[in-house]
Design a protein around this motif. Sequence first.
Motif, PDB file in Angstrom:
ATOM      1  N   ARG A  63       0.825  -1.199   0.000  1.00 33.86           N
ATOM      2  CA  ARG A  63       0.000   0.000   0.000  1.00 33.86           C
ATOM      3  C   ARG A  63       0.864   1.256   0.000  1.00 33.86           C
ATOM      4  NH1 ARG A  63      -4.235   0.319   4.692  1.00 33.86           N
ATOM      5  NH2 ARG A  63      -5.563  -0.874   3.270  1.00 33.86           N
ATOM      6  N   SER A  64       1.910   1.257   0.769  1.00 36.30           N
ATOM      7  CA  SER A  64       2.787   2.426   0.824  1.00 36.30           C
ATOM      8  C   SER A  64       4.191   2.007   1.201  1.00 36.30           C
ATOM      9  CB  SER A  64       2.275   3.457   1.838  1.00 36.30           C
ATOM     10  OG  SER A  64       2.442   2.990   3.163  1.00 36.30           O
ATOM     11  N   MET A  65       5.151   2.829   0.792  1.00 32.40           N
ATOM     12  CA  MET A  65       6.532   2.676   1.229  1.00 32.40           C
ATOM     13  C   MET A  65       7.024   4.056   1.627  1.00 32.40           C
ATOM     14  SD  MET A  65       8.246  -0.104  -1.368  1.00 32.40           S
ATOM     15  CE  MET A  65       9.616  -0.477  -0.258  1.00 32.40           C
ATOM     16  N   GLY A  66       7.876   4.086   2.644  1.00 32.44           N
ATOM     17  CA  GLY A  66       8.326   5.390   3.096  1.00 32.44           C
ATOM     18  C   GLY A  66       9.639   5.317   3.839  1.00 32.44           C
ATOM     19  N   TRP A  67      10.135   6.489   4.158  1.00 32.42           N
ATOM     20  CA  TRP A  67      11.377   6.639   4.899  1.00 32.42           C
ATOM     21  C   TRP A  67      11.118   7.462   6.153  1.00 32.42           C
ATOM     22  CZ3 TRP A  67      15.686   4.071   3.436  1.00 32.42           C
ATOM     23  CH2 TRP A  67      15.710   3.536   2.147  1.00 32.42           C
ATOM     24  N   TYR A  68      11.681   6.989   7.251  1.00 31.76           N
ATOM     25  CA  TYR A  68      11.633   7.687   8.532  1.00 31.76           C
ATOM     26  C   TYR A  68      13.064   7.867   9.001  1.00 31.76           C
ATOM     27  CZ  TYR A  68       6.607   6.693   8.753  1.00 31.76           C
ATOM     28  OH  TYR A  68       5.249   6.633   8.499  1.00 31.76           O
ATOM     29  N   ARG A  69      13.280   8.807   9.911  1.00 34.14           N
ATOM     30  CA  ARG A  69      14.624   8.982  10.454  1.00 34.14           C
ATOM     31  C   ARG A  69      14.548   9.209  11.956  1.00 34.14           C
ATOM     32  NH1 ARG A  69      16.318  14.688   7.456  1.00 34.14           N
ATOM     33  NH2 ARG A  69      14.929  16.086   8.638  1.00 34.14           N
ATOM     34  N   GLN A  70      15.650   8.839  12.594  1.00 34.10           N
ATOM     35  CA  GLN A  70      15.694   8.899  14.045  1.00 34.10           C
ATOM     36  C   GLN A  70      17.108   9.226  14.494  1.00 34.10           C
ATOM     37  OE1 GLN A  70      14.608   5.202  16.004  1.00 34.10           O
ATOM     38  NE2 GLN A  70      13.815   6.298  17.775  1.00 34.10           N
ATOM     39  N   ASN A 123      19.695   8.078  11.598  1.00 36.74           N
ATOM     40  CA  ASN A 123      19.525   6.723  11.082  1.00 36.74           C
ATOM     41  C   ASN A 123      18.213   6.712  10.301  1.00 36.74           C
ATOM     42  OD1 ASN A 123      20.256   4.102  10.633  1.00 36.74           O
ATOM     43  ND2 ASN A 123      19.964   3.427  12.743  1.00 36.74           N
ATOM     44  N   TYR A 124      18.270   6.303   9.054  1.00 35.82           N
ATOM     45  CA  TYR A 124      17.100   6.313   8.174  1.00 35.82           C
ATOM     46  C   TYR A 124      16.535   4.903   8.053  1.00 35.82           C
ATOM     47  CZ  TYR A 124      17.921  11.132   6.793  1.00 35.82           C
ATOM     48  OH  TYR A 124      18.054  12.499   6.796  1.00 35.82           O
ATOM     49  N   TYR A 125      15.239   4.801   8.303  1.00 38.05           N
ATOM     50  CA  TYR A 125      14.560   3.513   8.283  1.00 38.05           C
ATOM     51  C   TYR A 125      13.535   3.464   7.157  1.00 38.05           C
ATOM     52  CZ  TYR A 125      16.427   2.786  12.978  1.00 38.05           C
ATOM     53  OH  TYR A 125      17.252   2.633  14.058  1.00 38.05           O
ATOM     54  N   CYS A 126      13.509   2.349   6.472  1.00 33.93           N
ATOM     55  CA  CYS A 126      12.487   2.103   5.460  1.00 33.93           C
ATOM     56  C   CYS A 126      11.271   1.456   6.113  1.00 33.93           C
ATOM     57  CB  CYS A 126      13.041   1.185   4.377  1.00 33.93           C
ATOM     58  SG  CYS A 126      11.854   0.764   3.083  1.00 33.93           S
ATOM     59  N   ASN A 127      10.110   1.866   5.650  1.00 34.57           N
ATOM     60  CA  ASN A 127       8.851   1.313   6.149  1.00 34.57           C
ATOM     61  C   ASN A 127       7.974   0.920   4.974  1.00 34.57           C
ATOM     62  OD1 ASN A 127       5.766   2.255   6.585  1.00 34.57           O
ATOM     63  ND2 ASN A 127       6.536   1.286   8.442  1.00 34.57           N
ATOM     64  N   ALA A 128       7.283  -0.193   5.106  1.00 36.61           N
ATOM     65  CA  ALA A 128       6.305  -0.588   4.091  1.00 36.61           C
ATOM     66  C   ALA A 128       5.039  -1.065   4.780  1.00 36.61           C
ATOM     67  CB  ALA A 128       6.864  -1.678   3.197  1.00 36.61           C
ATOM     68  N   GLU A 129       3.914  -0.614   4.264  1.00 33.82           N
ATOM     69  CA  GLU A 129       2.609  -1.108   4.719  1.00 33.82           C
ATOM     70  C   GLU A 129       2.122  -2.067   3.628  1.00 33.82           C
ATOM     71  OE1 GLU A 129      -0.455   1.820   5.015  1.00 33.82           O
ATOM     72  OE2 GLU A 129      -1.744   0.547   6.231  1.00 33.82           O
ATOM     73  N   LEU A 130       2.006  -3.338   3.982  1.00 33.70           N
ATOM     74  CA  LEU A 130       1.732  -4.323   2.938  1.00 33.70           C
ATOM     75  C   LEU A 130       0.921  -5.494   3.466  1.00 33.70           C
ATOM     76  CD1 LEU A 130       3.840  -6.910   3.495  1.00 33.70           C
ATOM     77  CD2 LEU A 130       5.502  -5.209   2.700  1.00 33.70           C
ATOM     78  N   SER A 131       0.384  -6.249   2.510  1.00 38.49           N
ATOM     79  CA  SER A 131      -0.303  -7.488   2.848  1.00 38.49           C
ATOM     80  C   SER A 131       0.483  -8.647   2.241  1.00 38.49           C
ATOM     81  CB  SER A 131      -1.736  -7.472   2.319  1.00 38.49           C
ATOM     82  OG  SER A 131      -1.758  -7.360   0.913  1.00 38.49           O
ATOM     83  N   THR A 132       0.306  -9.810   2.798  1.00 36.47           N
ATOM     84  CA  THR A 132       1.026 -10.992   2.332  1.00 36.47           C
ATOM     85  C   THR A 132       0.051 -11.984   1.715  1.00 36.47           C
ATOM     86  OG1 THR A 132       0.792 -12.070   4.479  1.00 36.47           O
ATOM     87  CG2 THR A 132       2.772 -10.728   4.124  1.00 36.47           C
ATOM     88  N   TRP A 133       0.573 -12.982   1.019  1.00 43.25           N
ATOM     89  CA  TRP A 133      -0.274 -13.975   0.380  1.00 43.25           C
ATOM     90  C   TRP A 133      -1.084 -14.772   1.403  1.00 43.25           C
ATOM     91  CZ3 TRP A 133      -1.629 -14.127  -4.523  1.00 43.25           C
ATOM     92  CH2 TRP A 133      -0.823 -13.457  -5.450  1.00 43.25           C
ATOM     93  N   SER A 134      -0.578 -14.924   2.611  1.00 42.05           N
ATOM     94  CA  SER A 134      -1.313 -15.677   3.631  1.00 42.05           C
ATOM     95  C   SER A 134      -2.387 -14.827   4.303  1.00 42.05           C
ATOM     96  CB  SER A 134      -0.337 -16.218   4.678  1.00 42.05           C
ATOM     97  OG  SER A 134       0.324 -15.142   5.327  1.00 42.05           O
TER      98      SER A 134
END
Length: 122
Positions: free
Chosen positions: A32-39, A92-103
């Motif tokens: 659904r979405s992909m993004g970058w966060y930082r901390q 520190n940059y983190y990748c995030n994804a909101e997704l669904s899986t086949w299961s």
Amino acid sequence: QVQLVESGGGLVQAGGSLRLSCVASGSIFRIRSMGWYRQTPGKQRDLVARIISDSGTDYADSVKGRFTISRDNAKNTAYLQMDSLQPEDTANYYCNAELSTWSRMRSYANYWGQGTQVTVSP
């Protein structure tokens, strides 16, 4: 099993550029979405930029006009082009994804990468 793997961090001088990549792999049905966060140490993790299917992009005010997020749907990959970097972008940059899986095709969940360090020297 889903994995997000980031790459592209490093050390750069102020005014320079870096490009981060994030590859999502595993039993992915739909992203659904992909993004970058930082901390930074002692602070919360904040949104930098995200790209949402059918809805466009969203940026933190501090990076508008300097950072560009893009996505290659065929490769399940998101990119963050960072230009005109400043010392305050160090994090520190983190990748995030909101997704669904086949299961669990109708259920979306958030997944995170391990992070990649970006350091900008004055």
